[in-house]
Design a protein around this motif. Structure first.
Motif, PDB file in Angstrom:
ATOM      1  N   LEU A  99       0.848  -1.189   0.000  1.00  0.00           N
ATOM      2  CA  LEU A  99       0.000   0.000   0.000  1.00  0.00           C
ATOM      3  C   LEU A  99       0.887   1.242   0.000  1.00  0.00           C
ATOM      4  O   LEU A  99       1.781   1.374   0.842  1.00  0.00           O
ATOM      5  CB  LEU A  99      -0.897   0.006   1.244  1.00  0.00           C
ATOM      6  N   VAL A 100       0.648   2.141  -0.955  1.00  0.00           N
ATOM      7  CA  VAL A 100       1.409   3.391  -1.029  1.00  0.00           C
ATOM      8  C   VAL A 100       0.474   4.541  -0.677  1.00  0.00           C
ATOM      9  O   VAL A 100      -0.406   4.920  -1.459  1.00  0.00           O
ATOM     10  CB  VAL A 100       2.022   3.614  -2.425  1.00  0.00           C
ATOM     11  N   ALA A 101       0.633   5.085   0.527  1.00  0.00           N
ATOM     12  CA  ALA A 101      -0.109   6.279   0.930  1.00  0.00           C
ATOM     13  C   ALA A 101       0.642   7.490   0.407  1.00  0.00           C
ATOM     14  O   ALA A 101       1.851   7.613   0.597  1.00  0.00           O
ATOM     15  CB  ALA A 101      -0.225   6.346   2.444  1.00  0.00           C
ATOM     16  N   GLY A 102      -0.071   8.376  -0.290  1.00  0.00           N
ATOM     17  CA  GLY A 102       0.606   9.496  -0.952  1.00  0.00           C
ATOM     18  C   GLY A 102       0.999   9.153  -2.375  1.00  0.00           C
ATOM     19  O   GLY A 102       1.912   9.756  -2.946  1.00  0.00           O
ATOM     20  N   ALA A 103       0.296   8.177  -2.954  1.00  0.00           N
ATOM     21  CA  ALA A 103       0.648   7.675  -4.298  1.00  0.00           C
ATOM     22  C   ALA A 103       0.513   8.730  -5.393  1.00  0.00           C
ATOM     23  O   ALA A 103       1.158   8.624  -6.437  1.00  0.00           O
ATOM     24  CB  ALA A 103      -0.233   6.471  -4.643  1.00  0.00           C
ATOM     25  N   THR A 104      -0.308   9.754  -5.160  1.00  0.00           N
ATOM     26  CA  THR A 104      -0.504  10.784  -6.197  1.00  0.00           C
ATOM     27  C   THR A 104       0.533  11.907  -6.105  1.00  0.00           C
ATOM     28  O   THR A 104       0.576  12.782  -6.955  1.00  0.00           O
ATOM     29  CB  THR A 104      -1.911  11.404  -6.094  1.00  0.00           C
ATOM     30  N   GLY A 105       1.360  11.885  -5.072  1.00  0.00           N
ATOM     31  CA  GLY A 105       2.383  12.920  -4.904  1.00  0.00           C
ATOM     32  C   GLY A 105       3.575  12.703  -5.822  1.00  0.00           C
ATOM     33  O   GLY A 105       3.704  11.657  -6.470  1.00  0.00           O
ATOM     34  N   THR A 106       4.457  13.681  -5.857  1.00  0.00           N
ATOM     35  CA  THR A 106       5.625  13.616  -6.754  1.00  0.00           C
ATOM     36  C   THR A 106       6.523  12.437  -6.406  1.00  0.00           C
ATOM     37  O   THR A 106       6.979  11.706  -7.293  1.00  0.00           O
ATOM     38  CB  THR A 106       6.440  14.928  -6.665  1.00  0.00           C
ATOM     39  N   THR A 107       6.772  12.220  -5.121  1.00  0.00           N
ATOM     40  CA  THR A 107       7.585  11.074  -4.704  1.00  0.00           C
ATOM     41  C   THR A 107       6.766   9.793  -4.784  1.00  0.00           C
ATOM     42  O   THR A 107       7.277   8.746  -5.200  1.00  0.00           O
ATOM     43  CB  THR A 107       8.123  11.283  -3.273  1.00  0.00           C
ATOM     44  N   GLY A 108       5.504   9.870  -4.387  1.00  0.00           N
ATOM     45  CA  GLY A 108       4.624   8.704  -4.405  1.00  0.00           C
ATOM     46  C   GLY A 108       4.509   8.049  -5.768  1.00  0.00           C
ATOM     47  O   GLY A 108       4.531   6.813  -5.890  1.00  0.00           O
ATOM     48  N   LYS A 109       4.411   8.860  -6.805  1.00  0.00           N
ATOM     49  CA  LYS A 109       4.307   8.312  -8.173  1.00  0.00           C
ATOM     50  C   LYS A 109       5.567   7.537  -8.545  1.00  0.00           C
ATOM     51  O   LYS A 109       5.504   6.522  -9.247  1.00  0.00           O
ATOM     52  CB  LYS A 109       4.062   9.443  -9.175  1.00  0.00           C
ATOM     53  N   LYS A 110       6.713   8.023  -8.072  1.00  0.00           N
ATOM     54  CA  LYS A 110       7.980   7.334  -8.343  1.00  0.00           C
ATOM     55  C   LYS A 110       8.035   6.003  -7.594  1.00  0.00           C
ATOM     56  O   LYS A 110       8.524   4.994  -8.122  1.00  0.00           O
ATOM     57  CB  LYS A 110       9.155   8.237  -7.953  1.00  0.00           C
ATOM     58  N   ILE A 111       7.520   5.987  -6.369  1.00  0.00           N
ATOM     59  CA  ILE A 111       7.462   4.745  -5.586  1.00  0.00           C
ATOM     60  C   ILE A 111       6.600   3.715  -6.310  1.00  0.00           C
ATOM     61  O   ILE A 111       6.986   2.555  -6.459  1.00  0.00           O
ATOM     62  CB  ILE A 111       6.906   5.015  -4.175  1.00  0.00           C
ATOM     63  N   VAL A 112       5.423   4.148  -6.774  1.00  0.00           N
ATOM     64  CA  VAL A 112       4.513   3.252  -7.496  1.00  0.00           C
ATOM     65  C   VAL A 112       5.194   2.688  -8.743  1.00  0.00           C
ATOM     66  O   VAL A 112       5.112   1.488  -9.021  1.00  0.00           O
ATOM     67  CB  VAL A 112       3.198   3.980  -7.865  1.00  0.00           C
ATOM     68  N   ALA A 113       5.898   3.549  -9.490  1.00  0.00           N
ATOM     69  CA  ALA A 113       6.591   3.107 -10.710  1.00  0.00           C
ATOM     70  C   ALA A 113       7.656   2.053 -10.399  1.00  0.00           C
ATOM     71  O   ALA A 113       7.778   1.045 -11.104  1.00  0.00           O
ATOM     72  CB  ALA A 113       7.223   4.304 -11.417  1.00  0.00           C
ATOM     73  N   LEU A 114       8.415   2.267  -9.321  1.00  0.00           N
ATOM     74  CA  LEU A 114       9.452   1.306  -8.925  1.00  0.00           C
ATOM     75  C   LEU A 114       8.836  -0.025  -8.500  1.00  0.00           C
ATOM     76  O   LEU A 114       9.334  -1.095  -8.854  1.00  0.00           O
ATOM     77  CB  LEU A 114      10.292   1.874  -7.775  1.00  0.00           C
ATOM     78  N   LEU A 115       7.746   0.027  -7.744  1.00  0.00           N
ATOM     79  CA  LEU A 115       7.079  -1.196  -7.304  1.00  0.00           C
ATOM     80  C   LEU A 115       6.482  -1.956  -8.480  1.00  0.00           C
ATOM     81  O   LEU A 115       6.486  -3.186  -8.511  1.00  0.00           O
ATOM     82  CB  LEU A 115       5.987  -0.863  -6.284  1.00  0.00           C
TER      83      LEU A 115
END
Length: 212
Positions: A5-21
């Motif tokens: 679960l990525v909380a803050g997925a729509t943020g600038t860092t969050g989007k990068k986390i989602v892409a890496l996952l």
């Protein structure tokens, strides 16, 4: 594949986390979003979502979730309700579902917010959230970067419990550090600071566990 679960997925860092996952062979992201249009945007990229607002009930968000990355923030607009209480609510939800690890994106200076000359309210909120995680009983890692930039990630950092210096770090490198910290035995129940440095992220995070 474990669900993260990525909380803050729509943020600038969050989007990068989602892409890496999404590119990971171990993990698959579940993006936590507040609006239905954000849900559609992620789902069009074949990324699962859960609809929730950190200022409201989030108890449903951790069902079927293996691990959590908290990278949400109010951008200084509502630090108590989002950065502090929102984090606490998600920690409670993670505890209820016995998630394997909770990785918190914090901030350099959050260990001693009383010493700050600026952003004191924000750092106090992060401090309170970090403390709540520390005593939650969950397995956790708290990552405290310096000033975030949108520069291209270098894949190299310096990492210590306390760096005793200020500096910057690209969001991509913060995202990579957070994803690396999902491993159960990496920096287990530890907090550390990071800045741009000379050590590869994977090595820096893994070696920290040996030293701590």
């Amino acid at each position: 594949m474990e669900k993260i679960l990525v909380a803050g997925a729509t943020g600038t860092t969050g989007k990068k986390i989602v892409a890496l996952l999404k590119d990971s062979e171990q993990f698959t992201p579940v993006a936590m979003v507040r609006k239905k249009e954000q849900q559609k945007e992620f789902e069009s990229q074949q990324v699962a979502t859960v609809l929730a607002d950190l200022t409201e009930d989030v108890s449903h968000t951790t069902q079927g979730i293996d691990r959590v990355i908290f990278a949400a923030g109010s951008g200084g607009k509502d630090v108590v309700n989002v950065d502090q209480e929102g984090a606490k609510k998600l920690i409670d939800a993670a505890k209820k579902e016995r998630v394997k690890k909770f990785v918190m994106l914090s901030s350099m200076g959050a260990d001693h917010p009383e010493a700050a000359t600026e952003l004191k309210e924000y750092l106090q909120a992060k401090h309170n959230a970090d403390q709540y995680l520390d005593i939650s009983g969950l397995t956790f890692t708290i990552v405290r970067p310096g000033a975030l930039t949108n520069n291209e990630g270098l894949g190299k950092i310096k990492l210590e419990h306390k760096l005793n210096e200020r500096g910057e770090i690209p969001r991509w490198d913060v995202a990579r550090t957070l994803v690396k910290s999902l491993d159960t035995d990496v920096a287990k129940n530890q907090a550390f600071e990071i800045l741009t440095g000379e050590t590869k992220i994977e090595k820096a995070v893994e070696d920290f566990q040996v030293l701590s």
